[in-house]
Each structure stands twice: as structure tokens, then as C-alpha cells.
Design a protein around this motif. Structure first.
Motif, PDB file in Angstrom:
ATOM      1  N   SER A  21       0.821  -1.203   0.000  1.00  0.00           N
ATOM      2  CA  SER A  21       0.000   0.000   0.000  1.00  0.00           C
ATOM      3  C   SER A  21       0.860   1.261   0.000  1.00  0.00           C
ATOM      4  O   SER A  21       0.615   2.194  -0.781  1.00  0.00           O
ATOM      5  N   THR A 414      -4.439  -2.107   3.244  1.00  0.00           N
ATOM      6  CA  THR A 414      -5.559  -2.844   2.652  1.00  0.00           C
ATOM      7  C   THR A 414      -6.805  -2.837   3.532  1.00  0.00           C
ATOM      8  O   THR A 414      -7.923  -2.918   3.041  1.00  0.00           O
ATOM      9  N   SER A 417      -9.487  -0.296   2.536  1.00  0.00           N
ATOM     10  CA  SER A 417     -10.083  -0.346   1.206  1.00  0.00           C
ATOM     11  C   SER A 417     -11.531  -0.818   1.267  1.00  0.00           C
ATOM     12  O   SER A 417     -11.876  -1.714   2.036  1.00  0.00           O
ATOM     13  N   ALA A 427      -4.856  -3.213  -0.993  1.00  0.00           N
ATOM     14  CA  ALA A 427      -3.695  -2.425  -0.585  1.00  0.00           C
ATOM     15  C   ALA A 427      -3.352  -1.374  -1.635  1.00  0.00           C
ATOM     16  O   ALA A 427      -3.070  -0.213  -1.314  1.00  0.00           O
TER      17      ALA A 427
END
Length: 456
Positions: A21, A414, A417, A427
Motif C-alpha cells: 500500500s 488494505t 479499502s 492495498a
């Protein structure tokens, strides 16, 4: 850079974490001409929860790995970096190692209920689902029983599926969290099929390593952030070795459990503090075992082994090089519960357990293994775990704070998200979303420099 001679750095953007990420956020900013940044990584190497190794001369991923065709942000990033994917081998018969035959009608009832919840869920605000409070009070298996599912084999199958995807038991994971996780991955069918479609040729850690090569001196390894001071004008980060980084904006690209390790001055809002403190991470283990050839293919097997609740390891999947030439490679998953029951405190013991299990499942006098590698994520100093098996009653009130920027602090990882939460796709999306928040910030609030890296 690992450690610069400079003790203090001034920059436009600081990114905490060089996992997938944080790397995606850095790449996104670089593509928009933002070069004035510093990435601070606590570990010895970029990658976070992705880790590539070599077994019997071929690369294998011992962390996150799988890529699906609907994971478009990840696929675009791979293409940008000149990386490609390899389809997972699926031809042949799967080995299904369940303890008992199960009632398909009861399983269908659970999947149907799960699908109905997901269909009524806005993935950006899952906490607003009409049944959110009810589902957050129950574990997955409690919810299944409330649906009238009594078949113990079905309940065991559900629990094993929960464990396979988020490393937690159906008897402990929140029903709301699991329903959201499945919906965010595209539904039950996508979760159990499409998300396991392919892998990255050469290993997925190349994503973070290639971005780190571009960042060059702008990435600092072994630089755990211990203190973050923030006000209306700047953010100041202090690393474990005493380095101070002053930035106009910061992206924290790690799980809520890692955010909880950082001391903030002033303290973050109570909902965010509560979220970070209660977030659950599970540190599982991933292994790979190699044979001279993929002998199971010659026997008509796919290489996929789906475990029972009592199996000594979790799911096993064929990871052999595409053409099947050279070594046959299987990857698999385990956790402390499974291996503890097999009394495997030593690596050699675990390798023997895995090899014996493979021989047993394929039902032949199989050849001996030629190599074995493993990664136990609980041994990581700066990672709390890989997946998030959140428990009932811990998430609902504070969950809405998970991706909200706080002043000049932006959050990636992640877990933030709203699609493919817990996956590499999630991510990448989260890193890009946090970068876009900075790119679209009002110029009166942030002066993002498009130019060279500066340090003082």
C-alpha cells in the motif's frame, strides 16, 4: 537509503510503511510528478506482507500472492512496472479432505444468506447495513446456526473456509466482518475462485522492490516511526533511531494494529484510538515444498488440497512453474492451532509433517521432497499479522473512522479499502486513494512540491 548521515529531513510527503500500500502510494505520487517524499519502513526490506523466496531454484511467495482478473488496480500497477502474471494450475482433481460428507442444501442456505447480506451492503459504509448490529453480535458459526444450519460438517466447512481466507475460526470471527469481507471480494464465487486465478511471475515482492529502486535515497529502511506530532501546518515524525522527518502531509500505510504502536501528539480522536486498539490481526504461516517434478499431475490431481478441521495444515495449492518442467512446487498455509496439535516446534518437524500430509492426501508412495521453505509471520517484529479476523462486538462503533483523514494525516493499508479488503488489490487501491487525497488537497492547506527531494 538505509540510514542517511542527515539526522533531520524536511519533505512534502512522508509515507509510513513500504509494503504494497505504501509502495503504491509512492508510485502514484511519482507518476503525478511528486518527487519530494520520504518513505519510512520499519523492516529490513520493502514489501511488508509480501515476501518472495527461492525454493529449488524457482521463486515462491510466502506472503500475499494471488491475483484475480477483476483486481484491475493491481494489474495496472504490475503492467506499469513491467511485471506479468502466471495462471494458477487448476487442471485435474482436487483432494477434498473433509471429515464427513455434508448437506449441500444447508451450505447453499448459508451462501444464499451471505449473498443477500452482501447485496444489501454499501461497501463504502458497511456499518449502515440494516442488520449490522445484529450480525456484529454473532460469530459466523452462531449466525449459521441461527439460519437453521445444524449439520456439523457444514459448520466445520464454513469455519475452515473462514480460516482459509482470513486466518480466523468461524467460531470467533464476526459475522458482519466476514459478510463484508466476502462482499468486498466480489461475492462467494469470486472469493473461492476468481481471487485465486494467478500469481506474479518472479514473485510479488518485485512490486515493492522496483518502486524502492526508483525511490532510491527517498526510502529509509529500519526506520520505525515511534512518535507523530501534528498541527495545522506540519507533521513531525520521529523514528526509533532519533531521526526527525518534518512533512506537510503523511500517509500511514499499515494496519490499524501497527498504527496503535505509534504515539500521537495530540492524541487521535477517540473513535480512531478505539479502532486501532481493538483491531485483530492473525499471524499465520505459509510454506512451500518442492519435489523433483509435479508427480500429482501425472496421477490426475490438480495439486489443490482442501483441509478438514483436523488437518495438520490448511489449504495446499500447486505453485509449479508454468510448463511443469523442473521442480514440482506446492504452497500451503498453517497456523499455530494446526501445527500445535501436530507437536511441531522445530522447522524439520514441520517439514516432515507437510511432506507426510502431501503423501497421504495423494494416496501414493510419492517421491521424497527436495526442498522446503516457510515463513512464520508471528516472528516479524514490526508486523502484527497478515489478516484481520475481527471478533464480534469490537468494530461497529469505531469502524467508520478507518479511512478518514485526520488533519494532515492520511490512512492507507488494505484494511482501509472498500473493495478487496485484505487483498493486494485492496492495498493498492488504498495507497492510491490516500495519494489522491493529498493531490487534491486545497493548495492553501498544503504546498506539495513537484520537484527534487530536499533534506536539511
Amino acid at each position: 537509503m538505509t540510514h542517511s548521515e542527515l539526522s533531520d529531513i524536511n519533505t512534502a510527503v512522508a509515507i509510513v510503511g513500504a509494503g504494497l500500500s505504501g509502495s503504491a502510494a509512492a508510485h502514484h505520487l511519482l507518476r503525478q510528478g511528486i518527487t519530494d517524499m520520504v518513505v519510512l519502513e520499519a523492516g529490513e526490506q520493502p514489501g511488508g506482507r509480501v515476501r518472495s523466496r527461492v525454493i529449488a531454484g524457482v521463486p515462491v511467495d510466502l506472503g500475499a500472492q494471488f491475483v484475480g482478473p477483476s483486481q484491475t488496480s493491481l494489474l495496472r500497477l504490475l503492467a506499469d512496472l513491467g511485471l506479468s502474471t502466471i495462471p494458477m494450475h487448476k487442471a485435474g482433481r482436487d483432494v477434498v479432505h473433509y471429515d464427513f460428507a455434508y448437506d449441500h442444501a444447508q451450505l447453499d442456505r448459508f451462501v444464499s444468506a451471505l449473498t443477500d447480506v452482501g447485496s444489501a451492503m454499501d461497501l463504502t459504509t458497511p456499518w449502515h447495513h440494516p442488520d449490522a448490529e445484529y450480525l456484529e453480535r454473532l460469530t459466523v458459526n452462531e449466525w449459521a446456526r441461527a439460519l437453521g444450519i445444524r449439520d456439523t460438517a457444514v459448520l466445520a466447512f464454513i469455519s475452515t473456509t473462514v480460516e482459509m481466507f482470513i486466518s480466523g475460526s468461524g467460531d470467533t470471527v464476526s459475522a458482519l466482518w466476514f459478510a463484508y469481507f466476502v462482499a468486498a471480494a466480489g461475492g462467494w464465487q469470486e472469493l473461492s475462485g476468481g481471487t485465486l486465478d494467478a500469481r506474479v511471475a518472479g514473485g510479488v515482492q518485485q512490486v515493492a522492490l522496483r518502486i524502492a529502486d526508483v525511490l532510491a535515497e527517498r526510502i529509509r529502511l529500519r526506520s520505525a516511526v515511534t512518535l507523530l506530532e501534528h498541527n495545522d501546518e506540519t507533521v513531525s515524525l520521529t523514528t526509533e533511531d532519533g531521526t526527525t522527518v518534518t512533512a506537510e502531509r503523511v500517509i500511514i500505510a499499515c494496519s490499524p494494529s501497527e498504527v496503535a504502536r505509534i504515539r500521537f501528539e495530540p492524541t487521535l480522536p477517540s473513535a480512531r484510538v478505539d479502532l486501532d486498539a481493538k483491531w485483530t490481526m492473525s499471524a499465520g504461516m505459509k510454506f512451500a515444498i518442492a519435489f523433483e517434478s509435479p508427480f500429482w499431475r501425472e496421477l490426475g490431481f490438480s495439486g489443490s488440497i482442501f483441509p478438514s478441521r483436523t488437518s495438520p495444515v490448511g489449504a495446499v495449492i500447486d505453485n509449479t512453474p508454468t510448463d511443469g518442467a523442473g521442480p514440482g512446487v506446492l504452497i500451503g498455509f498453517a497456523n499455530s492451532r494446526r501445527f500445535a496439535s501436530a507437536q511441531s516446534s522445530q522447522r524439520a518437524d514441520r517439514a516432515h509433517i507437510v511432506e507426510s500430509y502431501v503423501h497421504q492426501m495423494f494416496g501414493v508412495s510419492a517421491p521424497a521432497a527436495i526442498d522446503y521453505v516457510e515463513h512464520i509471520w508471528a516472528d516479524e517484529t514490526w508486523l502484527s499479522g497478515c489478516m484481520s479476523p475481527n471478533r464480534p462486538g469490537t468494530l461497529l462503533d469505531s469502524w467508520p473512522s478507518i479511512r478518514n483523514a485526520i488533519g494532515r494525516i492520511h490512512f492507507a493499508g488494505t484494511e482501509t479499502s472498500d473493495h478487496f479488503n485484505g487483498y493486494m488489490e485492496g492495498a493498492v487501491r488504498a495507497g492510491q486513494r490516500a495519494a489522491d487525497e493529498i493531490l487534491t488537497a486545497d493548495d492553501r492547506d498544503v504546498n506539495v512540491v513537484r520537484g527534487g527531494f530536499r533534506a536539511t
